[in-house]
Scaffold this motif. Structure first.
Motif, PDB file in Angstrom:
ATOM      1  N   LEU A 145      -3.515  13.008   4.714  1.00 28.32           N
ATOM      2  CA  LEU A 145      -2.802  12.500   3.500  1.00 28.32           C
ATOM      3  C   LEU A 145      -2.124  11.420   2.862  1.00 28.32           C
ATOM      4  CD1 LEU A 145      -1.000  13.221   1.460  1.00 28.32           C
ATOM      5  CD2 LEU A 145       0.829  14.107   2.686  1.00 28.32           C
ATOM      6  N   GLY A 146      -1.665  10.163   4.434  1.00 29.25           N
ATOM      7  CA  GLY A 146      -1.368   9.199   4.582  1.00 29.25           C
ATOM      8  C   GLY A 146      -2.689   8.119   4.288  1.00 29.25           C
ATOM      9  N   PHE A 147      -3.761   8.205   4.629  1.00 29.98           N
ATOM     10  CA  PHE A 147      -4.961   7.742   4.966  1.00 29.98           C
ATOM     11  C   PHE A 147      -5.847   8.199   3.568  1.00 29.98           C
ATOM     12  CE2 PHE A 147      -9.198   6.291   5.711  1.00 29.98           C
ATOM     13  CZ  PHE A 147      -9.245   5.322   5.974  1.00 29.98           C
ATOM     14  N   ILE A 148      -5.427   8.785   2.366  1.00 29.54           N
ATOM     15  CA  ILE A 148      -6.077   9.023   1.886  1.00 29.54           C
ATOM     16  C   ILE A 148      -5.429   7.991   0.267  1.00 29.54           C
ATOM     17  CG2 ILE A 148      -6.318  10.226  -0.369  1.00 29.54           C
ATOM     18  CD1 ILE A 148      -7.279  12.520   1.881  1.00 29.54           C
ATOM     19  N   PHE A 149      -3.651   8.165   0.927  1.00 30.54           N
ATOM     20  CA  PHE A 149      -2.850   7.948  -0.180  1.00 30.54           C
ATOM     21  C   PHE A 149      -3.351   5.925  -0.237  1.00 30.54           C
ATOM     22  CE2 PHE A 149      -0.899  11.811  -2.247  1.00 30.54           C
ATOM     23  CZ  PHE A 149       0.056  10.952  -2.286  1.00 30.54           C
ATOM     24  N   ALA A 150      -3.227   5.228   1.434  1.00 33.82           N
ATOM     25  CA  ALA A 150      -3.390   4.279   1.377  1.00 33.82           C
ATOM     26  C   ALA A 150      -5.204   3.957   0.336  1.00 33.82           C
ATOM     27  CB  ALA A 150      -3.435   3.380   2.527  1.00 33.82           C
ATOM     28  N   ALA A 151      -5.789   4.019   1.208  1.00 36.48           N
ATOM     29  CA  ALA A 151      -7.085   3.221   1.296  1.00 36.48           C
ATOM     30  C   ALA A 151      -7.052   3.568  -0.400  1.00 36.48           C
ATOM     31  CB  ALA A 151      -7.989   4.047   2.301  1.00 36.48           C
ATOM     32  N   VAL A 152      -6.657   4.885  -1.431  1.00 34.00           N
ATOM     33  CA  VAL A 152      -7.834   4.784  -2.388  1.00 34.00           C
ATOM     34  C   VAL A 152      -6.423   4.166  -3.774  1.00 34.00           C
ATOM     35  CG1 VAL A 152      -7.523   5.869  -4.391  1.00 34.00           C
ATOM     36  CG2 VAL A 152      -8.335   7.482  -2.517  1.00 34.00           C
ATOM     37  N   GLY A 153      -4.892   4.151  -3.470  1.00 30.34           N
ATOM     38  CA  GLY A 153      -4.695   3.306  -3.959  1.00 30.34           C
ATOM     39  C   GLY A 153      -4.514   1.738  -3.798  1.00 30.34           C
ATOM     40  N   ASP A 154      -5.180   1.438  -2.725  1.00 28.81           N
ATOM     41  CA  ASP A 154      -5.763  -0.568  -1.908  1.00 28.81           C
ATOM     42  C   ASP A 154      -6.488  -0.179  -3.214  1.00 28.81           C
ATOM     43  OD1 ASP A 154      -3.805  -1.325  -0.492  1.00 28.81           O
ATOM     44  OD2 ASP A 154      -4.972  -0.498   0.871  1.00 28.81           O
ATOM     45  N   TRP A 155      -7.808   0.629  -2.788  1.00 29.48           N
ATOM     46  CA  TRP A 155      -8.868   0.481  -4.079  1.00 29.48           C
ATOM     47  C   TRP A 155      -8.693   0.249  -5.928  1.00 29.48           C
ATOM     48  CZ3 TRP A 155     -11.376   4.467  -7.417  1.00 29.48           C
ATOM     49  CH2 TRP A 155     -12.028   4.555  -8.060  1.00 29.48           C
ATOM     50  N   GLN A 156      -8.129   1.309  -5.667  1.00 30.39           N
ATOM     51  CA  GLN A 156      -7.492   1.548  -7.317  1.00 30.39           C
ATOM     52  C   GLN A 156      -6.668   0.112  -7.990  1.00 30.39           C
ATOM     53  OE1 GLN A 156      -5.282   5.601  -7.793  1.00 30.39           O
ATOM     54  NE2 GLN A 156      -7.136   6.627  -8.030  1.00 30.39           N
ATOM     55  N   LEU A 157      -5.800  -0.490  -6.963  1.00 37.65           N
ATOM     56  CA  LEU A 157      -4.776  -2.525  -6.967  1.00 37.65           C
ATOM     57  C   LEU A 157      -5.799  -2.625  -7.105  1.00 37.65           C
ATOM     58  CD1 LEU A 157      -2.905  -3.578  -8.086  1.00 37.65           C
ATOM     59  CD2 LEU A 157      -2.174  -3.273  -5.264  1.00 37.65           C
ATOM     60  N   SER A 158      -6.836  -2.725  -6.204  1.00 37.06           N
ATOM     61  CA  SER A 158      -8.428  -4.191  -6.532  1.00 37.06           C
ATOM     62  C   SER A 158      -9.265  -3.955  -7.518  1.00 37.06           C
ATOM     63  CB  SER A 158      -8.718  -3.623  -5.284  1.00 37.06           C
ATOM     64  OG  SER A 158      -9.997  -4.802  -4.915  1.00 37.06           O
ATOM     65  N   ARG A 159      -9.141  -2.497  -8.604  1.00 36.30           N
ATOM     66  CA  ARG A 159      -9.752  -2.193  -9.016  1.00 36.30           C
ATOM     67  C   ARG A 159      -8.912  -2.854 -10.785  1.00 36.30           C
ATOM     68  NH1 ARG A 159     -12.784   3.568 -10.818  1.00 36.30           N
ATOM     69  NH2 ARG A 159     -10.333   3.676 -11.472  1.00 36.30           N
ATOM     70  N   PHE A 160      -7.784  -2.731 -10.351  1.00 40.58           N
ATOM     71  CA  PHE A 160      -7.584  -2.476 -11.890  1.00 40.58           C
ATOM     72  C   PHE A 160      -6.848  -4.172 -11.955  1.00 40.58           C
ATOM     73  CE2 PHE A 160      -2.470  -3.799 -13.307  1.00 40.58           C
ATOM     74  CZ  PHE A 160      -2.984  -2.940 -14.466  1.00 40.58           C
ATOM     75  N   LYS A 161      -6.552  -5.178 -10.392  1.00 39.48           N
ATOM     76  CA  LYS A 161      -6.488  -6.081 -10.876  1.00 39.48           C
ATOM     77  C   LYS A 161      -7.898  -7.075 -11.052  1.00 39.48           C
ATOM     78  CE  LYS A 161      -3.663  -8.312  -7.945  1.00 39.48           C
ATOM     79  NZ  LYS A 161      -2.589  -8.550  -6.232  1.00 39.48           N
TER      80      LYS A 161
END
Length: 217
Positions: A145-161
């Motif tokens: 659960l944590g890995f999904i939130f961390a990895a996907v969250g980082d990817w979504q933020l990177s794409r957004f920025k």
């Protein structure tokens, strides 16, 4: 306990070498890429000290490596070619004159020490001779659960920025609509998962480690 302090020595050695490199290039934010690798180094030292590894030990080492390498690679790619992080610029301004020397313990030494303290649950988990059980299964579930939130969250933020039109905007879609910092939430879950592995090995008292990580996050 000797092996625990051996891990501290190893971490501080690597931190010192990284400090030398940072002084040479006059950039100190590289310590961010090193942060998660400190934990992998500690796990490696604990594994050497354990000798024969149990199934739990091999599982914990694999999960630490997965978390550590993913986070280090992400931060390295994100910061590649970028100027010094504003946080370290602020630290530099507050600690002049003599920041070059002070950075050895303010930046590198402190982060190495914190990583060593937080790595405490890994020692009993890796040195445990028992096999995986129900608590280990719960730990794996929490890690996933944590890995999904961390990895996907980082990817979504990177794409957004990466989209110039989003400058000055707040990301509130994807996982970011559920928690203000899904990457932080994910990393907190991961370290509570590592604590559960320690609990399964009888070391519930290492609860100070995930508490400290959660506080830092």
């Amino acid at each position: 306990m000797t092996i625990y302090f051996t891990a501290l020595a190893a971490i501080m050695l690597v931190a010192g070498l990284a400090w030398v490199g940072s002084v040479l290039v006059n950039k100190y934010s590289a310590v961010d890429s090193l942060w998660s690798l400190f934990f992998l180094l500690a796990a490696a030292v604990f594994a050497v000290g354990a000798g024969e590894l149990s199934e739990r030990a091999m599982l914990v080492i694999a999960l630490v490596a997965l978390w550590s390498l993913r986070l280090s690679l992400y931060i390295t790619v994100r910061n590649w070619g970028e100027p010094e992080d504003y946080r370290y610029e602020a630290i530099r301004e507050k600690n002049e004159p003599g920041f070059v020397v002070k950075s050895l313990y303010i930046v590198f030494g402190l982060q190495g020490l914190l990583a060593w303290i937080i790595s405490a649950p890994l020692l009993p988990a890796i040195n445990s001779g028992s096999g995986p059980g129900i608590i280990d299964a719960a730990a794996v579930s929490l890690f996933v659960l944590g890995f999904i939130f961390a990895a996907v969250g980082d990817w979504q933020l990177s794409r957004f920025k990466s989209d110039p039109s989003n400058k000055g905007k707040v990301l509130d879609t994807g996982l970011w609509r559920y928690t203000r910092h899904p990457n932080y939430f994910g990393n907190a879950c991961i370290w509570w998962a590592f604590w559960l592995f320690a609990v399964a090995a009888g070391a519930w008292w290492t609860i100070f480690a995930p508490l400290l990580m959660t506080f830092l996050l």
